[in-house]
Every structure is written in structure tokens, then in C-alpha cells.
Design a protein around this motif. Structure first.
Motif, PDB file in Angstrom:
ATOM      1  N   ARG A  48      37.364  36.147  39.709  1.00 32.80           N
ATOM      2  CA  ARG A  48      37.390  35.266  40.879  1.00 32.80           C
ATOM      3  C   ARG A  48      38.807  35.116  41.432  1.00 32.80           C
ATOM      4  NH1 ARG A  48      32.926  34.629  38.467  1.00 32.80           N
ATOM      5  NH2 ARG A  48      31.106  33.585  39.348  1.00 32.80           N
ATOM      6  N   TRP A  49      39.771  35.095  40.545  1.00 30.37           N
ATOM      7  CA  TRP A  49      41.164  34.912  40.944  1.00 30.37           C
ATOM      8  C   TRP A  49      41.666  36.090  41.791  1.00 30.37           C
ATOM      9  CZ3 TRP A  49      44.824  31.808  42.034  1.00 30.37           C
ATOM     10  CH2 TRP A  49      46.183  32.144  41.907  1.00 30.37           C
ATOM     11  N   VAL A  50      41.310  37.314  41.419  1.00 27.69           N
ATOM     12  CA  VAL A  50      41.797  38.476  42.170  1.00 27.69           C
ATOM     13  C   VAL A  50      41.157  38.560  43.551  1.00 27.69           C
ATOM     14  CG1 VAL A  50      42.381  39.832  40.129  1.00 27.69           C
ATOM     15  CG2 VAL A  50      40.078  40.017  41.102  1.00 27.69           C
ATOM     16  N   GLY A  51      40.076  37.828  43.766  1.00 26.17           N
ATOM     17  CA  GLY A  51      39.436  37.830  45.071  1.00 26.17           C
ATOM     18  C   GLY A  51      39.946  36.749  46.004  1.00 26.17           C
ATOM     19  N   VAL A  52      40.928  35.958  45.526  1.00 25.06           N
ATOM     20  CA  VAL A  52      41.467  34.854  46.318  1.00 25.06           C
ATOM     21  C   VAL A  52      42.696  35.316  47.093  1.00 25.06           C
ATOM     22  CG1 VAL A  52      42.562  32.579  46.174  1.00 25.06           C
ATOM     23  CG2 VAL A  52      40.596  33.111  44.738  1.00 25.06           C
ATOM     24  N   ASP A  53      42.838  34.864  48.319  1.00 19.63           N
ATOM     25  CA  ASP A  53      44.037  35.138  49.108  1.00 19.63           C
ATOM     26  C   ASP A  53      45.173  34.268  48.581  1.00 19.63           C
ATOM     27  OD1 ASP A  53      46.057  35.476  50.924  1.00 19.63           O
ATOM     28  OD2 ASP A  53      44.908  34.789  52.666  1.00 19.63           O
ATOM     29  N   PRO A  54      46.217  34.863  47.965  1.00 23.75           N
ATOM     30  CA  PRO A  54      47.302  34.062  47.369  1.00 23.75           C
ATOM     31  C   PRO A  54      47.958  33.110  48.360  1.00 23.75           C
ATOM     32  CG  PRO A  54      47.505  36.383  46.756  1.00 23.75           C
ATOM     33  CD  PRO A  54      46.451  36.310  47.821  1.00 23.75           C
ATOM     34  N   GLY A  55      47.947  33.479  49.639  1.00 23.25           N
ATOM     35  CA  GLY A  55      48.574  32.627  50.642  1.00 23.25           C
ATOM     36  C   GLY A  55      47.877  31.299  50.837  1.00 23.25           C
ATOM     37  N   THR A  56      46.629  31.197  50.367  1.00 22.40           N
ATOM     38  CA  THR A  56      45.878  29.947  50.530  1.00 22.40           C
ATOM     39  C   THR A  56      45.984  29.042  49.303  1.00 22.40           C
ATOM     40  OG1 THR A  56      43.831  30.893  49.607  1.00 22.40           O
ATOM     41  CG2 THR A  56      44.216  31.189  51.972  1.00 22.40           C
ATOM     42  N   VAL A  57      46.693  29.509  48.263  1.00 19.89           N
ATOM     43  CA  VAL A  57      46.777  28.746  47.009  1.00 19.89           C
ATOM     44  C   VAL A  57      48.134  28.057  46.923  1.00 19.89           C
ATOM     45  CG1 VAL A  57      46.708  28.874  44.503  1.00 19.89           C
ATOM     46  CG2 VAL A  57      45.224  30.356  45.866  1.00 19.89           C
ATOM     47  N   ARG A  58      48.117  26.729  46.933  1.00 23.34           N
ATOM     48  CA  ARG A  58      49.361  25.963  46.857  1.00 23.34           C
ATOM     49  C   ARG A  58      49.872  25.871  45.429  1.00 23.34           C
ATOM     50  NH1 ARG A  58      49.786  20.729  45.759  1.00 23.34           N
ATOM     51  NH2 ARG A  58      47.561  20.439  46.118  1.00 23.34           N
ATOM     52  N   ASP A  59      48.950  25.688  44.458  1.00 23.03           N
ATOM     53  CA  ASP A  59      49.333  25.501  43.060  1.00 23.03           C
ATOM     54  C   ASP A  59      48.473  26.434  42.200  1.00 23.03           C
ATOM     55  OD1 ASP A  59      49.796  24.705  40.455  1.00 23.03           O
ATOM     56  OD2 ASP A  59      49.707  22.562  40.872  1.00 23.03           O
ATOM     57  N   PRO A  60      48.988  27.622  41.836  1.00 21.14           N
ATOM     58  CA  PRO A  60      48.187  28.584  41.068  1.00 21.14           C
ATOM     59  C   PRO A  60      47.666  28.011  39.754  1.00 21.14           C
ATOM     60  CG  PRO A  60      50.130  29.662  41.950  1.00 21.14           C
ATOM     61  CD  PRO A  60      50.291  28.194  42.215  1.00 21.14           C
ATOM     62  N   ARG A  61      48.474  27.223  39.040  1.00 21.25           N
ATOM     63  CA  ARG A  61      48.044  26.651  37.756  1.00 21.25           C
ATOM     64  C   ARG A  61      46.817  25.770  37.950  1.00 21.25           C
ATOM     65  NH1 ARG A  61      48.857  21.840  34.946  1.00 21.25           N
ATOM     66  NH2 ARG A  61      49.011  22.012  32.665  1.00 21.25           N
ATOM     67  N   ALA A  62      46.881  24.857  38.912  1.00 18.50           N
ATOM     68  CA  ALA A  62      45.755  23.958  39.157  1.00 18.50           C
ATOM     69  C   ALA A  62      44.524  24.733  39.616  1.00 18.50           C
ATOM     70  CB  ALA A  62      46.143  22.912  40.203  1.00 18.50           C
ATOM     71  N   TYR A  63      44.734  25.746  40.443  1.00 18.36           N
ATOM     72  CA  TYR A  63      43.625  26.548  40.947  1.00 18.36           C
ATOM     73  C   TYR A  63      42.938  27.291  39.808  1.00 18.36           C
ATOM     74  CZ  TYR A  63      41.077  29.173  44.531  1.00 18.36           C
ATOM     75  OH  TYR A  63      40.085  29.689  45.331  1.00 18.36           O
ATOM     76  N   LEU A  64      43.734  27.896  38.931  1.00 16.17           N
ATOM     77  CA  LEU A  64      43.179  28.642  37.804  1.00 16.17           C
ATOM     78  C   LEU A  64      42.458  27.720  36.829  1.00 16.17           C
ATOM     79  CD1 LEU A  64      46.119  31.135  37.245  1.00 16.17           C
ATOM     80  CD2 LEU A  64      43.739  31.794  37.673  1.00 16.17           C
ATOM     81  N   VAL A  65      43.022  26.545  36.570  1.00 15.87           N
ATOM     82  CA  VAL A  65      42.352  25.584  35.682  1.00 15.87           C
ATOM     83  C   VAL A  65      41.022  25.162  36.284  1.00 15.87           C
ATOM     84  CG1 VAL A  65      42.454  23.232  34.750  1.00 15.87           C
ATOM     85  CG2 VAL A  65      44.440  24.734  34.539  1.00 15.87           C
ATOM     86  N   ARG A  66      40.984  25.008  37.599  1.00 10.53           N
ATOM     87  CA  ARG A  66      39.735  24.616  38.265  1.00 10.53           C
ATOM     88  C   ARG A  66      38.668  25.697  38.093  1.00 10.53           C
ATOM     89  NH1 ARG A  66      41.738  23.306  42.828  1.00 10.53           N
ATOM     90  NH2 ARG A  66      41.191  25.046  44.203  1.00 10.53           N
ATOM     91  N   ILE A  67      39.049  26.962  38.313  1.00  8.19           N
ATOM     92  CA  ILE A  67      38.083  28.060  38.145  1.00  8.19           C
ATOM     93  C   ILE A  67      37.592  28.109  36.697  1.00  8.19           C
ATOM     94  CG2 ILE A  67      37.699  30.541  38.249  1.00  8.19           C
ATOM     95  CD1 ILE A  67      39.895  30.723  40.343  1.00  8.19           C
ATOM     96  N   THR A  68      38.532  28.026  35.751  1.00  7.48           N
ATOM     97  CA  THR A  68      38.192  28.107  34.331  1.00  7.48           C
ATOM     98  C   THR A  68      37.257  26.975  33.927  1.00  7.48           C
ATOM     99  OG1 THR A  68      40.287  29.193  33.791  1.00  7.48           O
ATOM    100  CG2 THR A  68      39.145  28.071  31.995  1.00  7.48           C
ATOM    101  N   THR A  69      37.551  25.777  34.382  1.00  5.44           N
ATOM    102  CA  THR A  69      36.724  24.624  34.028  1.00  5.44           C
ATOM    103  C   THR A  69      35.302  24.791  34.554  1.00  5.44           C
ATOM    104  OG1 THR A  69      38.647  23.154  34.057  1.00  5.44           O
ATOM    105  CG2 THR A  69      36.477  22.121  34.228  1.00  5.44           C
ATOM    106  N   ARG A  70      35.170  25.231  35.774  1.00  4.47           N
ATOM    107  CA  ARG A  70      33.832  25.409  36.353  1.00  4.47           C
ATOM    108  C   ARG A  70      33.045  26.484  35.613  1.00  4.47           C
ATOM    109  NH1 ARG A  70      35.288  24.990  42.858  1.00  4.47           N
ATOM    110  NH2 ARG A  70      35.532  22.709  42.895  1.00  4.47           N
TER     111      ARG A  70
END
Length: 297
Positions: A48-70
Motif C-alpha cells: 500500500r505504501w508504494v502506491g502512495v504519492d509521497p508528495g501527499t504524505v506529511r508524516d511518513p511515520r504516522a502514515y505507515l503506522v496508520r496503514i499497519t494498524t488497519r
């Protein structure tokens, strides 16, 4: 996007995932109690992470934790259905842990067999909120995004989860020196088959849980009391080699038969006695013991 820019973006995405991989694994493992399932969650998180546009992610750590948690929540609900039909006690998949994990008292407790079993009493959402808040100190608004709740609702869930964990949390705490002495005395007693010495090092109300998964021989109910536990441990036999280890941040013995791992025996120590024993014998849960596991806060 030209080739160079695309290559740089791919490298940034990869570096961000690698930088936070240990954290993501720990989040998934504490939610699931299974290294294999945690690795599956990380694979889904990466896809899921490789399909995300990096320019839209403000905080990669928080974003990755969110994906992992879900992803872990989805797995946790499926695991719950599987555990309902599990034969005998279910124990978490044991992890060899590096010394720095044992030195981090809070992290070591959070991945201990005893605590992971306490977390099993929570609902999937309560478990996710407790892990993210109490272990990793995430802000309520970050957790809210991960579990699809409002921050106010997350606060209520966190309060409820804390109360439930506090009511069941093991109270015994032993110093490193006391733990080493107790584990060594326990190991010698088991290796020599000395019942008297074994009874001297077991707490009167010690509890042994054995997880064979219906694949290998194991008690189908908790074994309670020093004499009953000593009788079970007496079956290990002189042919076994007992190797001290740090499992899930705590003391343990790895039981080897003919050079192969037969059982991982994690233990809880208090007041110079062994107060709890967790014997993982299910072969499917012993395949992740090839090396130290990287856990991170």
C-alpha cells in the motif's frame, strides 16, 4: 515525472519504510502475538505504501503506522475466529529478543508472554488503542485516524483498555540478579530431574500453560500448583539440552532434543521463585527463532 525524479521518489519511499520497519513490526506483533502474521501485515503495508504519492504524505511515520494498524486490525479479527477453535491454550509466538529490548523495561513488559495474554482479553480496537497509546505514546488524533474513530471516542476506549489491563497485569517484578539466580536454579533442577530442588524454586501457586496447537503433546488446560507443574517438567528428561535465552524481553529456556528446538519455556519470576511458565511447543510457532528479533518503540 522524468526517470531520475521517479527513481529518487522510489528511493525516498523505500528509505522511509526501512527506517520505520522495526517500529511497524513491533506494532503489528503486539497487536497480533504472531511474528509470521506481523510479517504478513508488513508486506501488505509495503504494497500500500508504494502506491502512495509521497508528495501527499506529511508524516511518513504516522502514515505507515496508520496503514499497519488497519491491516493488523483486519488480521486480528480473523485470528480471533481461528483461536475460537484452537486446541488447548493459545500462547503468543515466541521471539528471541536482543539485549537492548530487555533493558527497555516498558518495551520488554509490553511484549512479554504475560502481557500479550492480557491483551488477548481486549477487543481488537481496545488492543490497537492501548498499544499505540500506552506503548508508543501516539497522540489521540493519530490513533483516531488509524482506528477510524474520533479522538474523543479514542480517549474513552483508551481509558477502558487501561482499566482492563491494570486489573489483569502481573504484579511481580524481580531484579536482573534475582532473575538470573532463579532461572539457573530452575534449569539445574530440570536438567538433573531433582524434584526437591524443583519444588524449592517453584511458587506454590505457579501456573504452567502449554501450547501444542493440537500438533504435539501438550496439556489442554492450565497446570496449577508446584507439585503438578514439577510432575510435568519431570518429563523433559536427561536427553534434552536447556539453553538460556531472552524470549519476549524476559527469561526463558530453549529445550533442544537431538539439536532441534522442541519447546520454548518462557517464565515469570518474583520473590526468588518461578511464578509462571509458558511452554510453546507448536512447531508452527517455533520457526521464527533463527535469530534475534528487532523490536522497537
Amino acid at each position: 515525472m522524468d526517470d531520475r525524479t521517479e527513481k529518487d521518489a522510489t528511493q525516498d519511499v523505500t528509505e522511509a519504510f526501512v527506517a520505520h520497519r522495526r517500529l511497524l513490526f513491533t506494532v503489528a506483533y503486539e497487536m497480533l502475538g504472531s511474528a509470521a502474521d506481523a510479517e504478513d501485515v508488513l508486506q501488505e503495508t509495503w504494497l500500500r505504501w508504494v502506491g502512495v504519492d509521497p508528495g501527499t504524505v506529511r508524516d511518513p511515520r504516522a502514515y505507515l503506522v496508520r496503514i499497519t494498524t488497519r491491516q493488523a486490525l483486519t488480521q486480528l479479527r480473523a485470528l480471533g475466529r481461528r483461536k475460537e477453535s484452537y486446541l488447548g491454550p493459545w500462547l503468543p509466538e515466541p521471539l528471541l529478543t536482543a539485549p537492548d529490548v530487555a533493558e527497555d523495561a516498558e518495551l520488554a513488559e509490553s511484549v512479554s508472554m504475560a502481557m500479550l495474554l492480557v491483551l488477548e482479553t481486549l477487543t481488537p480496537t481496545e488492543r490497537a488503542v492501548f498499544v499505540l497509546r500506552e506503548v508508543f505514546d501516539l497522540a489521540y488524533d493519530e490513533i483516531a485516524e488509524a482506528v477510524d474513530r474520533t479522538p474523543a471516542a479514542v480517549r474513552q476506549v483508551a481509558h477502558r483498555a487501561r482499566a482492563r489491563v491494570a486489573a489483569r497485569r502481573p504484579r511481580t517484578v524481580a531484579s536482573a540478579a534475582e532473575t538470573r539466580r532463579t532461572v539457573e536454579a530452575f534449569r539445574r533442577a530440570v536438567e538433573t530431574g531433582d524434584l526437591r530442588r524443583l519444588l524449592d524454586v517453584l511458587a506454590p501457586d505457579v501456573v504452567l500453560l502449554t501450547d501444542g496447537g493440537g500438533v504435539v503433546r501438550a496439556a489442554l488446560a492450565p497446570v496449577v500448583g508446584a507439585e503438578e507443574v514439577a510432575r510435568v517438567l519431570g518429563r523433559i528428561g536427561a536427553a534434552a539440552v536447556l539453553r538460556p535465552a531472552r524470549i519476549n524481553g524476559g527469561p526463558a529456556l530453549i529445550v533442544l532434543l537431538d539439536g532441534e528446538v522442541d519447546t520454548v519455556l518462557a517464565m515469570r519470576v518474583g520473590d526468588g521463585l518461578v511464578t509462571g511458565l509458558y511452554a510453546v511447543r507448536n512447531p508452527e510457532k517455533l520457526s521464527y527463532l533463527d535469530g534475534e528479533t528487532a523490536l522497537s518503540r
